[in-house]
Every structure is written in C-alpha cells, then in structure tokens.
Motif scaffolding. Sequence first.
Motif, PDB file in Angstrom:
ATOM      1  N   ILE A  75      -2.441   3.010  -3.565  1.00 42.36           N
ATOM      2  CA  ILE A  75      -3.757   2.554  -3.114  1.00 42.36           C
ATOM      3  C   ILE A  75      -4.733   2.788  -4.249  1.00 42.36           C
ATOM      4  O   ILE A  75      -4.812   3.897  -4.793  1.00 42.36           O
ATOM      5  CB  ILE A  75      -4.236   3.316  -1.861  1.00 42.36           C
ATOM      6  N   THR A  76      -5.457   1.754  -4.622  1.00 44.35           N
ATOM      7  CA  THR A  76      -6.481   1.864  -5.651  1.00 44.35           C
ATOM      8  C   THR A  76      -7.843   1.711  -4.999  1.00 44.35           C
ATOM      9  O   THR A  76      -8.083   0.725  -4.284  1.00 44.35           O
ATOM     10  CB  THR A  76      -6.290   0.777  -6.735  1.00 44.35           C
ATOM     11  N   MET A  77      -8.709   2.663  -5.225  1.00 45.81           N
ATOM     12  CA  MET A  77     -10.070   2.600  -4.713  1.00 45.81           C
ATOM     13  C   MET A  77     -10.894   1.724  -5.654  1.00 45.81           C
ATOM     14  O   MET A  77     -11.006   2.036  -6.839  1.00 45.81           O
ATOM     15  CB  MET A  77     -10.676   3.998  -4.612  1.00 45.81           C
ATOM     16  N   CYS A  78     -11.424   0.625  -5.138  1.00 50.08           N
ATOM     17  CA  CYS A  78     -12.244  -0.261  -5.965  1.00 50.08           C
ATOM     18  C   CYS A  78     -13.233  -1.019  -5.079  1.00 50.08           C
ATOM     19  O   CYS A  78     -12.960  -1.273  -3.906  1.00 50.08           O
ATOM     20  CB  CYS A  78     -11.390  -1.215  -6.793  1.00 50.08           C
ATOM     21  N   ILE A  79     -14.370  -1.368  -5.647  1.00 48.47           N
ATOM     22  CA  ILE A  79     -15.457  -1.932  -4.857  1.00 48.47           C
ATOM     23  C   ILE A  79     -15.095  -3.262  -4.216  1.00 48.47           C
ATOM     24  O   ILE A  79     -15.595  -3.577  -3.145  1.00 48.47           O
ATOM     25  CB  ILE A  79     -16.765  -2.059  -5.664  1.00 48.47           C
ATOM     26  N   GLN A  83     -11.971  -3.157   3.229  1.00 46.63           N
ATOM     27  CA  GLN A  83     -12.552  -2.038   3.966  1.00 46.63           C
ATOM     28  C   GLN A  83     -11.778  -1.864   5.271  1.00 46.63           C
ATOM     29  O   GLN A  83     -11.539  -2.833   5.989  1.00 46.63           O
ATOM     30  CB  GLN A  83     -14.030  -2.298   4.253  1.00 46.63           C
ATOM     31  N   LEU A  84     -11.368  -0.641   5.544  1.00 49.33           N
ATOM     32  CA  LEU A  84     -10.612  -0.328   6.753  1.00 49.33           C
ATOM     33  C   LEU A  84     -11.350   0.724   7.569  1.00 49.33           C
ATOM     34  O   LEU A  84     -11.975   1.610   7.003  1.00 49.33           O
ATOM     35  CB  LEU A  84      -9.224   0.221   6.400  1.00 49.33           C
ATOM     36  N   SER A  85     -11.213   0.647   8.868  1.00 55.12           N
ATOM     37  CA  SER A  85     -11.711   1.719   9.723  1.00 55.12           C
ATOM     38  C   SER A  85     -10.787   2.928   9.552  1.00 55.12           C
ATOM     39  O   SER A  85      -9.674   2.813   9.015  1.00 55.12           O
ATOM     40  CB  SER A  85     -11.711   1.270  11.188  1.00 55.12           C
ATOM     41  N   GLU A 116      -7.747  -3.615 -14.601  1.00 55.36           N
ATOM     42  CA  GLU A 116      -7.015  -4.641 -13.842  1.00 55.36           C
ATOM     43  C   GLU A 116      -5.530  -4.338 -13.818  1.00 55.36           C
ATOM     44  O   GLU A 116      -4.856  -4.631 -12.829  1.00 55.36           O
ATOM     45  CB  GLU A 116      -7.266  -6.035 -14.427  1.00 55.36           C
ATOM     46  N   ASP A 117      -5.001  -3.756 -14.883  1.00 52.40           N
ATOM     47  CA  ASP A 117      -3.577  -3.419 -14.925  1.00 52.40           C
ATOM     48  C   ASP A 117      -3.216  -2.440 -13.812  1.00 52.40           C
ATOM     49  O   ASP A 117      -2.156  -2.559 -13.197  1.00 52.40           O
ATOM     50  CB  ASP A 117      -3.200  -2.827 -16.286  1.00 52.40           C
ATOM     51  N   VAL A 118      -4.080  -1.480 -13.547  1.00 48.99           N
ATOM     52  CA  VAL A 118      -3.825  -0.527 -12.468  1.00 48.99           C
ATOM     53  C   VAL A 118      -3.953  -1.234 -11.119  1.00 48.99           C
ATOM     54  O   VAL A 118      -3.126  -1.040 -10.223  1.00 48.99           O
ATOM     55  CB  VAL A 118      -4.783   0.685 -12.553  1.00 48.99           C
ATOM     56  N   LYS A 119      -4.950  -2.068 -10.986  1.00 46.22           N
ATOM     57  CA  LYS A 119      -5.128  -2.792  -9.722  1.00 46.22           C
ATOM     58  C   LYS A 119      -3.910  -3.645  -9.397  1.00 46.22           C
ATOM     59  O   LYS A 119      -3.520  -3.781  -8.235  1.00 46.22           O
ATOM     60  CB  LYS A 119      -6.387  -3.660  -9.779  1.00 46.22           C
ATOM     61  N   LYS A 120      -3.285  -4.202 -10.430  1.00 44.96           N
ATOM     62  CA  LYS A 120      -2.092  -5.040 -10.216  1.00 44.96           C
ATOM     63  C   LYS A 120      -0.910  -4.227  -9.701  1.00 44.96           C
ATOM     64  O   LYS A 120      -0.010  -4.775  -9.068  1.00 44.96           O
ATOM     65  CB  LYS A 120      -1.712  -5.751 -11.518  1.00 44.96           C
ATOM     66  N   LEU A 121      -0.887  -2.941  -9.963  1.00 46.85           N
ATOM     67  CA  LEU A 121       0.186  -2.071  -9.478  1.00 46.85           C
ATOM     68  C   LEU A 121      -0.055  -1.602  -8.045  1.00 46.85           C
ATOM     69  O   LEU A 121       0.788  -0.929  -7.462  1.00 46.85           O
ATOM     70  CB  LEU A 121       0.321  -0.846 -10.393  1.00 46.85           C
ATOM     71  N   SER A 122      -1.194  -1.967  -7.492  1.00 47.77           N
ATOM     72  CA  SER A 122      -1.583  -1.490  -6.166  1.00 47.77           C
ATOM     73  C   SER A 122      -0.916  -2.281  -5.052  1.00 47.77           C
ATOM     74  O   SER A 122      -0.799  -3.495  -5.123  1.00 47.77           O
ATOM     75  CB  SER A 122      -3.099  -1.604  -5.985  1.00 47.77           C
ATOM     76  N   ASP A 123      -0.533  -1.542  -4.023  1.00 46.98           N
ATOM     77  CA  ASP A 123      -0.081  -2.179  -2.787  1.00 46.98           C
ATOM     78  C   ASP A 123      -1.285  -2.497  -1.910  1.00 46.98           C
ATOM     79  O   ASP A 123      -1.228  -3.394  -1.081  1.00 46.98           O
ATOM     80  CB  ASP A 123       0.880  -1.248  -2.047  1.00 46.98           C
ATOM     81  N   LEU A 124      -2.369  -1.744  -2.112  1.00 51.20           N
ATOM     82  CA  LEU A 124      -3.606  -1.944  -1.353  1.00 51.20           C
ATOM     83  C   LEU A 124      -4.785  -1.585  -2.241  1.00 51.20           C
ATOM     84  O   LEU A 124      -4.795  -0.510  -2.855  1.00 51.20           O
ATOM     85  CB  LEU A 124      -3.617  -1.060  -0.096  1.00 51.20           C
ATOM     86  N   ARG A 125      -5.738  -2.489  -2.300  1.00 51.65           N
ATOM     87  CA  ARG A 125      -7.024  -2.191  -2.940  1.00 51.65           C
ATOM     88  C   ARG A 125      -7.979  -1.855  -1.813  1.00 51.65           C
ATOM     89  O   ARG A 125      -8.173  -2.653  -0.902  1.00 51.65           O
ATOM     90  CB  ARG A 125      -7.532  -3.394  -3.730  1.00 51.65           C
ATOM     91  N   LEU A 126      -8.557  -0.680  -1.874  1.00 53.61           N
ATOM     92  CA  LEU A 126      -9.361  -0.166  -0.771  1.00 53.61           C
ATOM     93  C   LEU A 126     -10.773   0.140  -1.242  1.00 53.61           C
ATOM     94  O   LEU A 126     -10.969   0.727  -2.306  1.00 53.61           O
ATOM     95  CB  LEU A 126      -8.701   1.104  -0.220  1.00 53.61           C
ATOM     96  N   SER A 127     -11.757  -0.263  -0.438  1.00 56.74           N
ATOM     97  CA  SER A 127     -13.162   0.034  -0.703  1.00 56.74           C
ATOM     98  C   SER A 127     -13.678   0.944   0.398  1.00 56.74           C
ATOM     99  O   SER A 127     -13.346   0.762   1.565  1.00 56.74           O
ATOM    100  CB  SER A 127     -13.976  -1.261  -0.728  1.00 56.74           C
ATOM    101  N   MET A 128     -14.496   1.912   0.024  1.00 58.91           N
ATOM    102  CA  MET A 128     -15.073   2.802   1.024  1.00 58.91           C
ATOM    103  C   MET A 128     -16.154   2.119   1.833  1.00 58.91           C
ATOM    104  O   MET A 128     -16.303   2.375   3.013  1.00 58.91           O
ATOM    105  CB  MET A 128     -15.659   4.037   0.348  1.00 58.91           C
ATOM    106  N   SER A 129     -16.937   1.275   1.166  1.00 61.80           N
ATOM    107  CA  SER A 129     -18.099   0.692   1.822  1.00 61.80           C
ATOM    108  C   SER A 129     -18.761  -0.282   0.864  1.00 61.80           C
ATOM    109  O   SER A 129     -18.520  -0.243  -0.344  1.00 61.80           O
ATOM    110  CB  SER A 129     -19.092   1.810   2.183  1.00 61.80           C
ATOM    111  N   ARG A 139     -14.130  11.571  -4.316  1.00 60.09           N
ATOM    112  CA  ARG A 139     -12.937  12.385  -4.087  1.00 60.09           C
ATOM    113  C   ARG A 139     -13.008  13.103  -2.742  1.00 60.09           C
ATOM    114  O   ARG A 139     -12.035  13.134  -1.988  1.00 60.09           O
ATOM    115  CB  ARG A 139     -12.780  13.399  -5.220  1.00 60.09           C
ATOM    116  N   VAL A 140     -14.156  13.658  -2.425  1.00 58.07           N
ATOM    117  CA  VAL A 140     -14.333  14.341  -1.136  1.00 58.07           C
ATOM    118  C   VAL A 140     -14.151  13.350   0.011  1.00 58.07           C
ATOM    119  O   VAL A 140     -13.461  13.644   0.996  1.00 58.07           O
ATOM    120  CB  VAL A 140     -15.722  15.013  -1.043  1.00 58.07           C
ATOM    121  N   MET A 141     -14.756  12.185  -0.128  1.00 60.49           N
ATOM    122  CA  MET A 141     -14.678  11.183   0.939  1.00 60.49           C
ATOM    123  C   MET A 141     -13.240  10.710   1.160  1.00 60.49           C
ATOM    124  O   MET A 141     -12.799  10.554   2.306  1.00 60.49           O
ATOM    125  CB  MET A 141     -15.594  10.004   0.612  1.00 60.49           C
ATOM    126  N   VAL A 142     -12.499  10.504   0.093  1.00 58.28           N
ATOM    127  CA  VAL A 142     -11.109  10.067   0.230  1.00 58.28           C
ATOM    128  C   VAL A 142     -10.272  11.164   0.883  1.00 58.28           C
ATOM    129  O   VAL A 142      -9.494  10.891   1.809  1.00 58.28           O
ATOM    130  CB  VAL A 142     -10.526   9.640  -1.134  1.00 58.28           C
TER     131      VAL A 142
END
Length: 160
Positions: A75-79, A83-85, A116-129, A139-142
Amino acid sequence: MNVNLIVVGKLKESYLREACAEYAKRLGAFCKLTITELSESKLPESPSEKEICAALANEGKSISSLLNGKDCYNITMCIEGEQLSSEKLAEKIGSISVEGKSTLNIVIGSSHGISEDVKKLSDLRLSMSEMTFPHQLARVMVLEQVYRAFQILNGGKYHK
C-alpha cells in the motif's frame, strides 16, 4: 501477519514519536510491526521540479528494494490514491491474509511525495483525505488506522 511501515524521514517531535510508540505497542497484540525509516534526500530550500524528481527517484530505489516478495501486499500512501472508510480498510487488511499474503507493506514517502516507480509496485494507492495534514502526522494516522482495522476485524470496542 507482518506489517511493515516504510517511511521516508524521521519524526522530529517527541509527542509524535510517543504516539507512534503507543500504537506500535497496541499493534503487538495483532501483528508483527516493523517501522523502517529511510533517509530523506537533501534538497535546497526552494528546490526545482528537476531536483525534486531526482530526490524522489533516489528515495524510490531504497523503498522499492523493500517491496519485493510474492507474499507481500503493498500500500502506497499518496494524495491521488483511493479513500477508504475505516471499515473498508479493515476488510482490505482481512482479505490480504485470505489471499495468501503474509506481509503488508505500507509506504509513506517524503513531504515532496513518492516516486512513480514505487507507486507502480503498489497493490493499492491509498489517500487519507482530500484535506491537507502535516507530513509528520501521517505516520501516527496510518498506525492508528491499522490498529483500528485490527480492532474491527477482531470485534474490539475501540472502533465504537
């Protein structure tokens, strides 16, 4: 399950380090947590786009080396991510082990982003908000959301 939090940079504030330590302690009941801090590339005060891209590429090489393995879910955190509940994130984490994955890697890049190379290795790109938060708080939020997810999956009272 193994959970690896891979982050670029170090936490500067003691209260953030303490919050992370608390969630790490709580997560010990559910998983084996490892936090890997990678060095942030040095940039000038007002970096050019080219300098930022070079820094992200350099950081990306270090991150990518940690994401290999067929038993890993990345999972890569990116804007621009999805967005998931909290409930949906819990479902996702629960399904990872059912799919035969024993390791969950969660990547938080630098304050300039992630390559982008790291994002391509992601199974899920996740945004906090869609809102903007201090990078140091990510880090605390994750960790809190991963802890919440395990509580949901195990019927704990924390989520309520």
